[in-house]
Design a protein around this motif. Structure first.
Motif, PDB file in Angstrom:
ATOM      1  N   GLY A 274       3.416  -8.011  -3.107  1.00 59.60           N
ATOM      2  CA  GLY A 274       4.762  -8.479  -2.807  1.00 59.60           C
ATOM      3  C   GLY A 274       5.804  -7.781  -3.661  1.00 59.60           C
ATOM      4  N   ASN A 275       5.472  -7.587  -4.935  1.00 61.74           N
ATOM      5  CA  ASN A 275       6.395  -6.921  -5.843  1.00 61.74           C
ATOM      6  C   ASN A 275       6.702  -5.500  -5.363  1.00 61.74           C
ATOM      7  OD1 ASN A 275       7.932  -6.509  -8.222  1.00 61.74           O
ATOM      8  ND2 ASN A 275       6.193  -5.570  -9.204  1.00 61.74           N
ATOM      9  N   LEU A 276       5.655  -4.768  -4.949  1.00 61.91           N
ATOM     10  CA  LEU A 276       5.863  -3.405  -4.457  1.00 61.91           C
ATOM     11  C   LEU A 276       6.602  -3.399  -3.130  1.00 61.91           C
ATOM     12  CD1 LEU A 276       2.476  -1.624  -5.274  1.00 61.91           C
ATOM     13  CD2 LEU A 276       4.627  -1.543  -6.529  1.00 61.91           C
ATOM     14  N   LEU A 277       6.360  -4.397  -2.284  1.00 56.43           N
ATOM     15  CA  LEU A 277       7.061  -4.473  -1.005  1.00 56.43           C
ATOM     16  C   LEU A 277       8.560  -4.604  -1.222  1.00 56.43           C
ATOM     17  CD1 LEU A 277       6.783  -4.664   2.112  1.00 56.43           C
ATOM     18  CD2 LEU A 277       6.726  -7.154   1.832  1.00 56.43           C
ATOM     19  N   GLY A 278       8.961  -5.425  -2.188  1.00 61.59           N
ATOM     20  CA  GLY A 278      10.381  -5.564  -2.493  1.00 61.59           C
ATOM     21  C   GLY A 278      10.989  -4.255  -2.964  1.00 61.59           C
ATOM     22  N   LYS A 279      10.245  -3.528  -3.808  1.00 56.50           N
ATOM     23  CA  LYS A 279      10.755  -2.234  -4.294  1.00 56.50           C
ATOM     24  C   LYS A 279      10.844  -1.225  -3.153  1.00 56.50           C
ATOM     25  CE  LYS A 279       9.341  -2.646  -9.126  1.00 56.50           C
ATOM     26  NZ  LYS A 279       9.019  -4.063  -9.128  1.00 56.50           N
ATOM     27  N   LEU A 280       9.871  -1.257  -2.219  1.00 58.07           N
ATOM     28  CA  LEU A 280       9.938  -0.371  -1.056  1.00 58.07           C
ATOM     29  C   LEU A 280      11.187  -0.654  -0.230  1.00 58.07           C
ATOM     30  CD1 LEU A 280       6.297  -0.148   0.379  1.00 58.07           C
ATOM     31  CD2 LEU A 280       7.703   1.730  -0.456  1.00 58.07           C
ATOM     32  N   ALA A 281      11.439  -1.945   0.043  1.00 59.40           N
ATOM     33  CA  ALA A 281      12.611  -2.314   0.841  1.00 59.40           C
ATOM     34  C   ALA A 281      13.893  -1.824   0.174  1.00 59.40           C
ATOM     35  CB  ALA A 281      12.650  -3.829   1.041  1.00 59.40           C
ATOM     36  N   ALA A 282      13.997  -2.035  -1.137  1.00 54.77           N
ATOM     37  CA  ALA A 282      15.198  -1.612  -1.849  1.00 54.77           C
ATOM     38  C   ALA A 282      15.346  -0.087  -1.820  1.00 54.77           C
ATOM     39  CB  ALA A 282      15.147  -2.114  -3.291  1.00 54.77           C
ATOM     40  N   THR A 283      14.219   0.632  -1.965  1.00 50.69           N
ATOM     41  CA  THR A 283      14.258   2.101  -1.965  1.00 50.69           C
ATOM     42  C   THR A 283      14.699   2.640  -0.612  1.00 50.69           C
ATOM     43  OG1 THR A 283      12.491   2.180  -3.620  1.00 50.69           O
ATOM     44  CG2 THR A 283      12.894   4.184  -2.326  1.00 50.69           C
TER      45      THR A 283
ATOM     46  N   MET B   5       2.665 -14.786 -13.824  1.00 47.54           N
ATOM     47  CA  MET B   5       3.251 -14.722 -12.490  1.00 47.54           C
ATOM     48  C   MET B   5       2.449 -15.581 -11.519  1.00 47.54           C
ATOM     49  SD  MET B   5       4.401 -10.777 -11.944  1.00 47.54           S
ATOM     50  CE  MET B   5       5.643 -10.026 -12.961  1.00 47.54           C
ATOM     51  N   ALA B   6       3.149 -16.039 -10.507  1.00 46.87           N
ATOM     52  CA  ALA B   6       2.479 -16.884  -9.530  1.00 46.87           C
ATOM     53  C   ALA B   6       1.531 -16.070  -8.680  1.00 46.87           C
ATOM     54  CB  ALA B   6       3.518 -17.574  -8.649  1.00 46.87           C
ATOM     55  N   SER B   7       0.327 -16.599  -8.462  1.00 47.47           N
ATOM     56  CA  SER B   7      -0.636 -15.905  -7.614  1.00 47.47           C
ATOM     57  C   SER B   7      -0.387 -16.235  -6.144  1.00 47.47           C
ATOM     58  CB  SER B   7      -2.052 -16.300  -8.016  1.00 47.47           C
ATOM     59  OG  SER B   7      -2.219 -17.699  -7.895  1.00 47.47           O
ATOM     60  N   GLU B   8       0.147 -17.408  -5.877  1.00 45.80           N
ATOM     61  CA  GLU B   8       0.490 -17.793  -4.509  1.00 45.80           C
ATOM     62  C   GLU B   8       1.925 -18.293  -4.496  1.00 45.80           C
ATOM     63  OE1 GLU B   8      -2.171 -20.625  -2.902  1.00 45.80           O
ATOM     64  OE2 GLU B   8      -3.786 -19.180  -2.557  1.00 45.80           O
ATOM     65  N   ILE B   9       2.554 -18.176  -3.341  1.00 49.83           N
ATOM     66  CA  ILE B   9       3.934 -18.621  -3.233  1.00 49.83           C
ATOM     67  C   ILE B   9       4.089 -19.467  -1.985  1.00 49.83           C
ATOM     68  CG2 ILE B   9       4.722 -16.592  -1.949  1.00 49.83           C
ATOM     69  CD1 ILE B   9       7.291 -16.789  -3.738  1.00 49.83           C
ATOM     70  N   HIS B  10       4.841 -20.525  -2.107  1.00 48.96           N
ATOM     71  CA  HIS B  10       5.083 -21.436  -0.982  1.00 48.96           C
ATOM     72  C   HIS B  10       6.595 -21.542  -0.767  1.00 48.96           C
ATOM     73  CE1 HIS B  10       0.873 -22.945  -0.962  1.00 48.96           C
ATOM     74  NE2 HIS B  10       0.948 -22.648  -2.245  1.00 48.96           N
ATOM     75  N   MET B  11       7.089 -20.875   0.265  1.00 48.49           N
ATOM     76  CA  MET B  11       8.514 -20.921   0.578  1.00 48.49           C
ATOM     77  C   MET B  11       8.764 -22.018   1.606  1.00 48.49           C
ATOM     78  SD  MET B  11       9.380 -16.846   0.895  1.00 48.49           S
ATOM     79  CE  MET B  11      11.035 -17.190   1.503  1.00 48.49           C
ATOM     80  N   PRO B  12       9.662 -22.950   1.320  1.00 44.01           N
ATOM     81  CA  PRO B  12       9.920 -24.016   2.298  1.00 44.01           C
ATOM     82  C   PRO B  12      10.598 -23.509   3.564  1.00 44.01           C
ATOM     83  CG  PRO B  12      11.469 -24.121   0.471  1.00 44.01           C
ATOM     84  CD  PRO B  12      10.445 -23.111   0.090  1.00 44.01           C
ATOM     85  N   GLN B  13      11.302 -22.395   3.459  1.00 47.17           N
ATOM     86  CA  GLN B  13      12.004 -21.846   4.620  1.00 47.17           C
ATOM     87  C   GLN B  13      12.240 -20.354   4.405  1.00 47.17           C
ATOM     88  OE1 GLN B  13      15.573 -24.186   4.675  1.00 47.17           O
ATOM     89  NE2 GLN B  13      16.524 -23.084   2.987  1.00 47.17           N
ATOM     90  N   PRO B  14      12.535 -19.630   5.487  1.00 47.60           N
ATOM     91  CA  PRO B  14      12.757 -18.180   5.339  1.00 47.60           C
ATOM     92  C   PRO B  14      14.043 -17.893   4.568  1.00 47.60           C
ATOM     93  CG  PRO B  14      12.336 -18.799   7.640  1.00 47.60           C
ATOM     94  CD  PRO B  14      12.605 -20.060   6.903  1.00 47.60           C
ATOM     95  N   VAL B  15      14.104 -16.673   4.030  1.00 46.66           N
ATOM     96  CA  VAL B  15      15.330 -16.168   3.402  1.00 46.66           C
ATOM     97  C   VAL B  15      15.635 -14.797   3.992  1.00 46.66           C
ATOM     98  CG1 VAL B  15      14.951 -17.417   1.247  1.00 46.66           C
ATOM     99  CG2 VAL B  15      14.081 -15.090   1.487  1.00 46.66           C
ATOM    100  N   CYS B  16      16.870 -14.386   3.875  1.00 53.38           N
ATOM    101  CA  CYS B  16      17.269 -13.081   4.396  1.00 53.38           C
ATOM    102  C   CYS B  16      16.806 -11.998   3.427  1.00 53.38           C
ATOM    103  CB  CYS B  16      18.786 -13.015   4.561  1.00 53.38           C
ATOM    104  SG  CYS B  16      19.361 -11.445   5.284  1.00 53.38           S
ATOM    105  N   LEU B  17      16.032 -11.047   3.929  1.00 52.41           N
ATOM    106  CA  LEU B  17      15.577  -9.924   3.113  1.00 52.41           C
ATOM    107  C   LEU B  17      16.593  -8.788   3.150  1.00 52.41           C
ATOM    108  CD1 LEU B  17      13.485  -8.350   1.464  1.00 52.41           C
ATOM    109  CD2 LEU B  17      12.384  -7.721   3.631  1.00 52.41           C
TER     110      LEU B  17
ATOM    111  N   LEU C 187       9.775 -11.903  -3.828  1.00 51.53           N
ATOM    112  CA  LEU C 187       8.704 -10.914  -3.716  1.00 51.53           C
ATOM    113  C   LEU C 187       8.186 -10.477  -5.080  1.00 51.53           C
ATOM    114  CD1 LEU C 187      10.032  -8.674  -0.797  1.00 51.53           C
ATOM    115  CD2 LEU C 187       8.076 -10.226  -0.735  1.00 51.53           C
ATOM    116  N   SER C 188       9.053 -10.437  -6.078  1.00 46.18           N
ATOM    117  CA  SER C 188       8.621 -10.001  -7.412  1.00 46.18           C
ATOM    118  C   SER C 188       7.585 -10.940  -8.007  1.00 46.18           C
ATOM    119  CB  SER C 188       9.836  -9.904  -8.350  1.00 46.18           C
ATOM    120  OG  SER C 188      10.340 -11.193  -8.653  1.00 46.18           O
ATOM    121  N   GLU C 189       7.527 -12.174  -7.514  1.00 43.17           N
ATOM    122  CA  GLU C 189       6.562 -13.147  -8.023  1.00 43.17           C
ATOM    123  C   GLU C 189       5.247 -13.121  -7.253  1.00 43.17           C
ATOM    124  OE1 GLU C 189       8.564 -16.860  -7.837  1.00 43.17           O
ATOM    125  OE2 GLU C 189      10.169 -16.278  -9.215  1.00 43.17           O
ATOM    126  N   VAL C 190       5.181 -12.304  -6.199  1.00 45.69           N
ATOM    127  CA  VAL C 190       3.961 -12.218  -5.393  1.00 45.69           C
ATOM    128  C   VAL C 190       3.141 -11.037  -5.900  1.00 45.69           C
ATOM    129  CG1 VAL C 190       2.993 -11.946  -3.084  1.00 45.69           C
ATOM    130  CG2 VAL C 190       5.134 -13.195  -3.388  1.00 45.69           C
TER     131      VAL C 190
END
Length: 563
Positions: free
Chosen positions: A298-307, A1-13, A32-35
């Motif tokens: 990041g992975n847990l943050l995505g799961k929190l948002a979904a929950t 998994m990637a240790s760092e992530i570089h997003m060129p632009q925002p996305v809708c969460l 988020l799953s890759e963070v």
């Protein structure tokens, strides 16, 4: 998994739709799953069309990114996310959340504002409230309107639950009193500030200005009660507070395209204020945590948002305890898998089979097991840890047993190959009838002894060296007897003595092999007992640490309540 992530632009969460309400976007969850790093989550909220997105773009060190609208309508819909390496905290990811502006009359139903505000609080570690002009009663009401009960919006305590079950005793704190443990730090950004930072004619700091604005009235009338209620809510829920004021960035004509202005077209005072604001957010915003002190990736943050969104969509109130339990199940299972994989990888990397002794392999097993256990204890949630630790012990033990069997097989293969090679000359002599003469038995035994001596000089034979040699000599027993019977030069007495000697030596070798095997089994049993004791000690330490953390949190809540 990637240790760092570089997003060129925002996305809708989280999208805010008229038909389906709030919907978590899979593209954002995939990001988020890759963070895998801890995340510092900075979110901004406030009334629509007040320049929230501009501040978030500056926190991202970009001029453009989050959408800036030039009309009087809310331009950001739902919650948008931008992930990037943290500029001040190596090994952390900065997650910026730009939220839909509150109070947009076109949305019709104000509960959209409520749930977006609730999700912003639940997901962030730092909350920026973007207001305009001054911190007056109107600004307080705007900030509080997800917290109070204007018209049809419930209190925050009715939109967030800490525990799924009701209070067990009268002495237990209310959920709202425990919110301080997981609510984000609070930063108030006052835009287009035109007043002097003064209180009663005395110059004050921005923070002192905020605290003065939150000061309670001594009156007991209805108006004062309403006035105080708004401020008490902020003081109770957000004990860590900070304030920044900003002058108007440019002329009104240029505000519509602020992100396109050059530095010399923007108010220098405003630029300095923005730099000060960004530096504080980068340096002081803490990583996101959840009850129990678990740092969120990041992975847990995505799961929190979904929950949380799933609970809202089903008509439930988001519950922190339920979310933590759900995360614990997922994270503990993933941590267990990683710990087992780590153990197996370490054993495969470090174990050079065959080992000379069982003890050598068991010592290596102990080292690898401890490293796997450290990983598990560092990442595992306390909730359900007993079951997963028992599974870890079982799986590690099974892998260890397999390595022991593989070690024995590797030793056996090497020993048998060595004996085949060393006994090739003897096999040719047997085929040629060299030993079928007078004195042939002595010659045969001499050659056999030479093979044994050369065999013991072969390095790296492993734990089955004695057993394989004994099997080899046993397989020659019938042949040796045949050669002995044909050796007419030996007297009957010599034959008996030689036979007895051979039997004694073979019996002694068999006893030696049996003693070594018994010693090896004893070593394995002792190592298994040590391993279980190590697991018990680690588990006890983990639970003591959790108990101390909970005690500290409880004491902090009591102190806060007393204050």
């Amino acid at each position: 998994m990637a240790s760092e992530i570089h997003m060129p632009q925002p996305v809708c969460l989280i999208e805010n739709t008229r038909a389906r309400g709030l919907v978590v976007q899979q593209e954002a969850l995939q990001v988020l799953s890759e963070v895998t790093q801890p995340v510092v989550v900075v979110a901004i909220t406030g009334l629509y069309r007040r320049g929230k997105s501009y501040l978030m773009n500056r926190l991202a060190r970009q001029r453009k990114g989050f959408s800036l609208g030039s009309s009087v309508q809310s331009h950001t819909k739902g919650i948008w996310m931008w992930c990037m390496p943290h500029p001040c905290k190596p090994g952390h990811t900065l997650v910026l959340l730009d939220t839909e502006g509150l109070g947009d009359v076109e949305k019709g139903d104000i509960k959209n504002d409520t749930w977006i505000f609730v999700l912003t609080i639940l997901l962030s570690s730092t909350l920026i409230y973007n207001s305009q002009g001054t911190i007056d009663q109107q600004a307080m009401e705007q900030l509080q309107y997800p917290c109070q009960l204007p018209s049809y919006v419930m209190k925050l305590s009715e939109h967030i639950k800490l525990k799924a079950a009701a209070k067990q005793s009268a002495d237990e704190l209310e959920d709202s009193e425990k919110f301080v443990l997981f609510f984000p730090t609070f930063v108030c950004a006052v835009r287009d500030f035109t007043l002097q930072l003064e209180v009663n004619g005395k110059e004050v700091s921005e923070d002192e200005y905020l605290e003065h604005s939150l000061k309670l009235k001594a009156d007991s009338g209805p108006e004062a009660q309403s006035y105080n209620e708004l401020r008490e809510c902020i003081r109770q829920f957000f004990p860590d507070r900070k304030c920044f004021v900003f002058e108007q960035p440019a002329s009104r004509r240029n505000l519509a395209h602020l992100e396109e202005l050059q530095d010399d077209e923007i108010n220098p005072e405003f630029q300095q204020q923005v730099e000060k604001f960004c530096s504080y957010i980068w340096e002081k915003s803490p990583p996101k945590t959840i009850p129990g002190g678990h740092v969120v990736t990041g992975n847990l943050l995505g799961k929190l948002a979904a929950t949380y969104v799933e609970a809202i969509q089903s008509g439930e109130v988001p519950c922190l305890e339920s979310a933590v339990l759900a995360l614990a199940e997922i994270e503990n299972a993933a941590t267990l898998k990683e710990a087992v994989t780590l153990y197996q990888d370490l054993m495969e990397q470090r174990a050079k089979l065959p080992t000379e002794t069982v003890q050598e392999l068991l010592e290596l097993h102990t080292q690898c097991e401890q490293e796997a256990l450290e990983l598990f204890m560092a990442r595992a949630f306390k909730e359900g840890i007993y079951y997963f630790q028992a599974d870890l012990i079982h799986q590690v033990q099974a892998i260890k047993v397999k390595f022991c069997k593989d070690n024995e097989q590797a030793s056996r293969d090497k020993c048998e190959a060595a004996l085949r090679e060393l006994s090739q000359d003897m096999e040719r002599r047997i085929s040629d009838g060299v030993y079928s003469v007078a004195g042939g038995y002595q010659l045969f035994k001499g050659d056999e002894q030479a093979v044994v001596e050369k065999y013991w000089k072969v390095p790296g034979k492993g734990v089955k060296a004695h057993a394989v040699l004994q099997e080899f000599l046993q397989s020659r027993k019938t042949l040796a007897k045949s050669i002995l019977n044909t050796d007419l030069s030996l007297t009957e007495k010599d034959k008996e003595m030689k036979s007895a000697q051979d039997q004694y030596e073979r019996a002694e070798q068999e006893r030696e092999v049996q003693r070594k095997e018994e010693a090896e089994e004893k070593q394995k049993l002792q190592d298994q007992l040590r391993s279980r004791e190590e697991h018990v000690l680690r588990l006890r330490k983990k639970l003591e640490d959790c108990h101390e953390k909970q005690l500290e949190e409880h004491q902090m809540m009591i102190r806060h309540k007393l204050e």
